[in-house]
Design a protein around this motif. Structure first.
Motif, PDB file in Angstrom:
ATOM      1  N   TYR A 192       0.881  -1.096  -0.043  1.00 23.74           N
ATOM      2  CA  TYR A 192      -0.194   0.085  -0.386  1.00 23.74           C
ATOM      3  C   TYR A 192       0.400   1.046   0.033  1.00 23.74           C
ATOM      4  O   TYR A 192       1.624   1.261   0.072  1.00 23.74           O
ATOM      5  CB  TYR A 192      -1.125   0.008   1.333  1.00 23.74           C
ATOM      6  N   TYR A 193       0.383   1.940  -1.100  1.00 20.51           N
ATOM      7  CA  TYR A 193       1.285   3.156  -1.194  1.00 20.51           C
ATOM      8  C   TYR A 193       1.137   4.230   0.922  1.00 20.51           C
ATOM      9  O   TYR A 193      -0.174   4.227   0.909  1.00 20.51           O
ATOM     10  CB  TYR A 193       0.505   4.548  -1.836  1.00 20.51           C
ATOM     11  N   LYS A 194       2.765   4.805   0.902  1.00 20.87           N
ATOM     12  CA  LYS A 194       2.956   5.093   2.300  1.00 20.87           C
ATOM     13  C   LYS A 194       2.111   4.443   3.361  1.00 20.87           C
ATOM     14  O   LYS A 194       1.598   5.012   4.305  1.00 20.87           O
ATOM     15  CB  LYS A 194       2.787   6.992   1.763  1.00 20.87           C
ATOM     16  N   ASP A 195       1.716   3.261   3.117  1.00 20.65           N
ATOM     17  CA  ASP A 195       1.531   2.682   4.534  1.00 20.65           C
ATOM     18  C   ASP A 195       2.407   1.389   4.750  1.00 20.65           C
ATOM     19  O   ASP A 195       1.234   0.321   4.722  1.00 20.65           O
ATOM     20  CB  ASP A 195      -0.364   2.393   4.454  1.00 20.65           C
ATOM     21  N   PRO A 196       3.268   1.395   5.013  1.00 20.29           N
ATOM     22  CA  PRO A 196       4.054  -0.270   5.588  1.00 20.29           C
ATOM     23  C   PRO A 196       3.507  -0.746   6.651  1.00 20.29           C
ATOM     24  O   PRO A 196       3.145  -2.563   6.422  1.00 20.29           O
ATOM     25  CB  PRO A 196       5.340   0.497   5.680  1.00 20.29           C
ATOM     26  N   GLN A 197       3.053  -0.562   7.604  1.00 23.62           N
ATOM     27  CA  GLN A 197       2.207  -1.379   8.535  1.00 23.62           C
ATOM     28  C   GLN A 197       1.116  -1.913   7.395  1.00 23.62           C
ATOM     29  O   GLN A 197       0.849  -2.699   8.153  1.00 23.62           O
ATOM     30  CB  GLN A 197       1.382  -0.112   9.382  1.00 23.62           C
ATOM     31  N   LYS A 198       0.424  -0.756   6.917  1.00 22.82           N
ATOM     32  CA  LYS A 198      -0.909  -1.966   6.456  1.00 22.82           C
ATOM     33  C   LYS A 198      -1.122  -2.585   5.828  1.00 22.82           C
ATOM     34  O   LYS A 198      -0.960  -3.696   5.482  1.00 22.82           O
ATOM     35  CB  LYS A 198      -2.120  -1.109   5.778  1.00 22.82           C
ATOM     36  N   THR A 199       0.224  -2.541   4.786  1.00 25.30           N
ATOM     37  CA  THR A 199       0.805  -4.027   3.844  1.00 25.30           C
ATOM     38  C   THR A 199       1.372  -5.145   4.754  1.00 25.30           C
ATOM     39  O   THR A 199       1.072  -6.415   3.881  1.00 25.30           O
ATOM     40  CB  THR A 199       1.825  -3.118   3.249  1.00 25.30           C
ATOM     41  N   ALA A 200       1.938  -4.605   6.031  1.00 27.89           N
ATOM     42  CA  ALA A 200       2.515  -5.694   6.694  1.00 27.89           C
ATOM     43  C   ALA A 200       1.422  -6.168   7.096  1.00 27.89           C
ATOM     44  O   ALA A 200       1.829  -8.147   7.754  1.00 27.89           O
ATOM     45  CB  ALA A 200       3.530  -5.371   7.544  1.00 27.89           C
ATOM     46  N   GLU A 201       0.080  -5.726   7.794  1.00 25.34           N
ATOM     47  CA  GLU A 201      -0.753  -7.145   8.309  1.00 25.34           C
ATOM     48  C   GLU A 201      -1.437  -7.765   6.948  1.00 25.34           C
ATOM     49  O   GLU A 201      -2.309  -8.779   7.349  1.00 25.34           O
ATOM     50  CB  GLU A 201      -1.935  -5.655   8.516  1.00 25.34           C
ATOM     51  N   THR A 202      -1.211  -6.831   5.648  1.00 24.90           N
ATOM     52  CA  THR A 202      -1.927  -7.660   4.285  1.00 24.90           C
ATOM     53  C   THR A 202      -1.313  -8.614   3.662  1.00 24.90           C
ATOM     54  O   THR A 202      -1.969  -9.473   4.088  1.00 24.90           O
ATOM     55  CB  THR A 202      -2.640  -6.848   3.454  1.00 24.90           C
ATOM     56  N   LYS A 203       0.138  -8.392   3.802  1.00 24.07           N
ATOM     57  CA  LYS A 203       0.576  -9.602   2.978  1.00 24.07           C
ATOM     58  C   LYS A 203       1.800 -10.564   4.472  1.00 24.07           C
ATOM     59  O   LYS A 203       2.621  -9.604   5.027  1.00 24.07           O
ATOM     60  CB  LYS A 203       1.565  -8.776   2.568  1.00 24.07           C
ATOM     61  N   GLY A 227       5.022 -14.270   1.318  1.00 20.52           N
ATOM     62  CA  GLY A 227       3.932 -13.309   0.363  1.00 20.52           C
ATOM     63  C   GLY A 227       2.669 -13.848  -0.170  1.00 20.52           C
ATOM     64  O   GLY A 227       2.393 -13.323  -1.688  1.00 20.52           O
ATOM     65  N   PHE A 228       1.766 -14.643   0.599  1.00 18.45           N
ATOM     66  CA  PHE A 228       0.759 -14.774   0.389  1.00 18.45           C
ATOM     67  C   PHE A 228      -0.386 -13.257   1.123  1.00 18.45           C
ATOM     68  O   PHE A 228       0.774 -12.337   1.290  1.00 18.45           O
ATOM     69  CB  PHE A 228       0.291 -15.106   1.543  1.00 18.45           C
ATOM     70  N   VAL A 229      -1.309 -13.027   0.831  1.00 18.38           N
ATOM     71  CA  VAL A 229      -2.296 -12.474   1.053  1.00 18.38           C
ATOM     72  C   VAL A 229      -3.251 -12.213   1.380  1.00 18.38           C
ATOM     73  O   VAL A 229      -4.059 -13.530   0.720  1.00 18.38           O
ATOM     74  CB  VAL A 229      -1.856 -11.063  -0.699  1.00 18.38           C
ATOM     75  N   ARG A 230      -3.653 -11.493   2.321  1.00 15.07           N
ATOM     76  CA  ARG A 230      -4.847 -12.438   3.507  1.00 15.07           C
ATOM     77  C   ARG A 230      -5.572 -11.224   2.348  1.00 15.07           C
ATOM     78  O   ARG A 230      -5.833 -10.292   2.337  1.00 15.07           O
ATOM     79  CB  ARG A 230      -4.426 -10.987   4.765  1.00 15.07           C
ATOM     80  N   SER A 231      -7.081 -12.181   2.494  1.00 19.66           N
ATOM     81  CA  SER A 231      -8.466 -11.650   1.541  1.00 19.66           C
ATOM     82  C   SER A 231      -8.784 -10.490   2.809  1.00 19.66           C
ATOM     83  O   SER A 231      -9.693  -9.888   2.035  1.00 19.66           O
ATOM     84  CB  SER A 231      -8.943 -12.769   0.506  1.00 19.66           C
ATOM     85  N   GLY A 232      -9.035 -11.124   3.650  1.00 21.18           N
ATOM     86  CA  GLY A 232     -10.053 -10.682   4.459  1.00 21.18           C
ATOM     87  C   GLY A 232     -11.397 -11.695   4.394  1.00 21.18           C
ATOM     88  O   GLY A 232     -12.407 -11.056   4.758  1.00 21.18           O
TER      89      GLY A 232
END
Lengths: 271, 656
Positions: free
Chosen positions: B434-445, B449-454
């Motif tokens: 996510y642009y300028k949001d490493p924290q959200k990126t870390a929560e999601t990825k 390398g898997f992505v949490r779809s939610g």
């Protein structure tokens, strides 16, 4: 829309001058001794209470009524009697208080009728829809498509206007008037019966027509907010007489206008 | 047939198309009542000139260019021209209110913006103070803009023309060409802001590699070639449109058609006869509702014919499409007659005559709706995707189409389900962050390398993925039984009379819900049943409308009672809302999904009333008009109690 620039003449000041015009039907005086002018490129509002003679005034301008006294000068040409068709050919187009369209015809065809004065190919060719008639139709269709795009009515191009809601019919009627590429556009209550959103749309179109095509506009309207926002100058009629003339600000402050039009009786009960 | 890109960025691919298929039509746009078209040679030349023009306005590598407007060729070219220079295009939802746009533009630090017309220019100018980085605004359509201050405002045509002029000088031309060659697949191609059901939008960063790989997956899967046609009508800021109308169009070289106006989409689609269609369920639903409403007015003979052949299609149509050998010759013959009399004309009406494959995604589609289109011969499939995956996660392979699943993992996509039921995926299309949001990126990825779809879901025995709901939305009722709100809402929404539904029940004793009626369908019903009404509000509150909706709710309750684990989630009480849920009021996202939390807050009094046993509740709501003004709607809303069915199916353990 290219090539539709206003012809620049020396007389830039007024496109239309109404001088001492009176109109009576038998004993009833619809207009008495009214004078005002419309300058090139402006939006001119004509306001007044019901029965003040506003529509009669428009009817005089486009030759539907003939003034009993006084004269109307359009484009430097003074005249007393003129047929509506001659006024139309001379560059005056109008819309009506009650929509006057061909209900069974499509939006496209209705607007095309606005071009009929400019079509010159013979009846025979038109009947065959061939040769010069076809070439001419293509050229006019281009202008009409410009207008359809301008008024954002592409989605109703093929729909019979009788099926359309009132607000859209008003827009089609404006389109037909624009198709004549008029110098002077007369709008008789263009927003009557519209809701707020439709009024906003219509206001935007009127301003854009004025700006984009440089068309001079005279409009009758009851919604004071619209009049004050749109028009450059306002003329106020009451019982067939002119009681004020000036910018919206000036007219708003005029005591006679406040008394006659906005109503003194309502003073105090601001709902 | 696997499709592999021979270049690593989109501008290079456009240049390649101009060599390989120069005279093939690349874009069409219906304008002034005529389909105007551009070949790949034209597009390449225009994009190059456009890039050269943007250079003079100071757009450089790494800058951001916002794009705001409807689907028009020049807006798509804006993406390519920005990418040509190594700048990053940021398409924005055009119907967003000014504040939402301001947030995205400020967050992305855009320096340039390309907009469609005066409306969008006005919107930008109204929030320009909140976007200090924005320097230049370009517009496509000049109407009403003549008297604006043009120091920072430019007509798009002038910019392209100026660029074309510059390209006449060979040294400038070669430097512009060199800019294009400088790009590589690992560069950022685009940032797509997701509307997000909660919180502020997040900027999903995708590289050229991501987008190209994702486009390859789709093109290979459905054998898309340069003879295909697509109608681009969904928001350009949405990942689906970006992949289908931009990436795949350029990769496969097929023609992207832009409609004349949003109101003419159906007609334009009929004229084009697109071979590849993408639409959210809502679009398919509207087409069908309109057809059904019109059929009510047809002559008795036509109605009978329609009903007979639809019943036949319902019985054998889908089996024929799936290549089932056991359909009798007699039925096949009848289906052939039906095809000539009903299905063919219907497909033509919908603009699906030449359709090769149609996809639906975004929301679950009703099984009846899905089957209807398949039974009349439209190869409709479901796709499950996310912006973070550059769309593709799962899809239906031919011959394995089922209404209740979202299909198998797409090629090159790996999926795993974690212990709490959440779906995780990994693919070449997976976003950078996510642009300028490493924290959200870390929560999601995850680290691997898997992505949490939610989303919560499970694989059925055939290997098809079933999505139940948003993982965080799946709740439990007071007695511990499962509460999947979206599952219930979707069941309700499958009825044409119900436009939107919002279910409540997490940590409560019972399920209750809000319902929005569909004005077209219910209005038509009202006309037929002599129900008079003056406003949406009055129709929504009409006792007979309540009876009508109660019958639907009752059917939903019955089906819930029959399903494993869902019996406890039957609807105890419901009410019909006095106004339509609207994105302008923040009740729906821009992609028309309900924001349950926000709605719960806004209508807290109504929810309280649903659970305290009262029969009527008063409510006053603030509404926002499109021009930003606010008003209030107040109403008295009635609440209806439902009878429940005994639970027949067994409880399903650990579904979510």
């Amino acid at each position: 829309m290219n090539g539709r620039e206003m012809p620049v003449t020396v007389d830039v000041a007024s496109l239309l001058a109404v001088e001492n015009v009176s109109l009576s039907f038998g004993g009833v005086k619809a207009l008495s001794d009214v004078s005002f002018d419309i300058r090139r490129g402006e939006i001119r509002a004509i306001i007044g209470p019901n029965g003040a003679g506003k529509t009669s005034m428009l009817n005089c301008i486009n030759g539907f009524y003939h003034p009993t006294q006084g004269s109307i000068t359009f484009n430097g040409e003074r005249r007393r009697r003129m047929r509506p068709s001659a006024a139309a050919a001379g560059g005056i187009a109008r819309t009506f208080q009650n929509v006057a369209l061909f209900k069974g015809m499509s939006t496209l065809d209705n607007i095309m009728t606005g071009r009929s004065l400019k079509m010159h190919s013979g009846f025979f060719w038109q009947l065959l829809r061939h040769g010069p008639a076809l070439k001419e139709e293509t050229a006019h269709r281009r202008v009409v498509e410009d207008i359809i795009d301008f008024l954002e009515i592409q989605h109703i191009r093929r729909i019979p206007v009788g099926k359309l809601p009132y607000g859209l019919q008003k827009r089609v009627e404006l389109g037909r008037a624009l198709a004549m590429e008029p110098q002077l556009l007369l709008l008789d209550e263009p927003m009557a019966g519209m809701n707020l959103e439709e009024k906003e749309d219509m206001s935007r179109f009127i301003l854009d027509v004025n700006q984009h095509f440089g068309t001079t506009i005279a409009l009758i309207e009851h919604d004071m907010g619209v009049v004050m926002d749109l028009s450059d100058r306002v003329v106020v009629l009451e019982y067939g007489r002119k009681i004020a003339d000036g910018t919206p600000q000036e007219v708003k402050r005029d005591e006679r206008v406040v008394a006659a039009y906005l109503g003194l009786a309502h003073e105090g009960d601001q709902a | 047939m696997a499709v592999t890109a021979r270049e690593d960025t989109f501008p290079k691919l456009i240049a390649l198309n101009a060599q390989v298929r120069p005279a093939r039509t690349a874009f069409r746009h219906k304008d002034f009542g005529i389909w105007q078209s551009w070949t790949w040679r034209d597009v390449h030349e225009n994009v190059r000139a456009y890039a050269a023009g943007l250079q003079t306005l100071g757009l450089a590598r790494g800058d951001k260019l916002a794009i705001l407007g409807a689907n028009r060729p020049r807006l798509y070219w804006s993406m390519a021209a920005a990418q040509w220079l190594g700048a990053i295009p940021i398409p924005v939802y055009a119907d967003s209110v000014a504040d939402e746009i301001a947030y995205v533009l400020a967050h992305a630090e855009v320096t340039h913006a390309v907009v469609q017309d005066q409306e969008q220019v006005d919107k930008l100018l109204s929030v320009i103070d909140q976007v200090p980085t924005l320097v230049h605004i370009l517009y496509d359509k000049d109407r009403g803009l003549r008297d604006y201050d043009h120091t920072r405002l430019h007509a798009l045509d002038t910019v392209i023309e100026a660029g074309r002029e510059r390209c006449r000088q060979t040294d400038i031309l070669s430097s512009v060409e060199a800019e294009c060659r400088k790009g590589s697949g690992s560069d950022l191609a685009i940032i797509l802001y997701t509307s997000g059901t909660t919180g502020r939008p997040k900027g999903v960063m995708l590289t050229h590699d991501n987008v190209i790989k994702a486009a390859e997956i789709g093109c290979s899967f459905d054998n898309l070639t340069d003879t295909d046609e697509i109608l681009a009508y969904l928001p350009i800021a949405w990942v689906g449109d970006h992949i289908f109308s931009y990436a795949q169009g350029i990769l496969a070289g097929f023609c992207v058609n832009c409609p004349e106006s949003p109101e003419t989409v159906a007609e334009d689609r009929r004229e084009i006869g697109s071979t590849y269609v993408f639409a959210p369920p809502r679009v398919f639903e509207n087409l069908l509702t309109l057809t059904m409403v019109r059929m009510e007015d047809a002559s008795a003979l036509k109605r009978q014919m329609f009903a007979y052949f639809l019943a036949l299609a319902n019985r054998v149509g889908e089996r024929i499409l799936n290549g089932d050998k056991e359909v009798s010759a007699w039925d096949r013959g009848l289906y052939g007659i039906g095809n000539a009399l009903v299905y063919g004309p219907l497909r033509n009406r919908f603009g699906f005559t030449r359709i090769k494959v149609g996809y639906t995604a975004g929301e679950a589609i009703g099984p009846e709706l899905f089957r209807f289109y398949r039974s009349i011969g439209v190869n409709l499939k479901q796709l499950y995707g996310q912006t973070e995956a550059a769309i593709y996660v799962t899809m239906h392979p031919d011959g394995e189409i089922r209404a209740d699943t979202v299909g198998r993992p797409a090629p090159q996509v790996e999926i795993r389900i974690d212990e709490n039921g959440e779906v995780l995926y990994r693919s070449p299309g997976v976003f950078v962050g996510y642009y300028k949001d490493p924290q959200k990126t870390a929560e999601t990825k995850t680290s691997d390398g898997f992505v949490r779809s939610g989303d919560a879901g499970f694989f059925d025995p055939d290997g098809h993925l079933k999505i139940i709901d948003r993982a965080k939305d799946v709740g439990r009722l007071g007695d511990g039984s499962l509460f999947p709100p979206k599952y219930i809402e979707n069941k309700l929404k499958f009825y044409a009379n119900i436009k939107e539904a919002v279910a409540f029940g997490d940590k409560r004793d019972a399920v209750a819900c809000f319902i929005n009626i569909d004005l077209v369908a219910v209005g038509n019903w009202a006309e037929r049943n002599d129900v008079t009404y003056a406003s949406y509000q009055e129709l929504a509150g009409h006792p007979l409308v309540y009876d009508l909706i109660a019958r639907h709710v009752d059917e939903v309750n019955r089906s819930l009672a029959d399903e494993p684990g869902m019996g406890g989630a039957q609807i105890h009480r419901f009410l019909i809302l006095h106004k339509e849920l609207d994105a302008d009021d923040g009740e729906l996202t821009r992609t028309q999904k309900v924001r349950r939390g926000f709605i719960a807050e806004r209508y807290a009094t109504l929810i309280a009333a649903l659970y305290d046993g009262t029969q009527d509740a008063d409510v006053a709501t603030e509404v926002t008009f499109e021009d930003g003004r606010k008003g209030t709607i107040s109403a008295r809303v009635h609440i209806r109690d439902m009878t429940l069915y005994p639970v027949t199916a067994t409880r399903l353990e650990s579904a979510a």
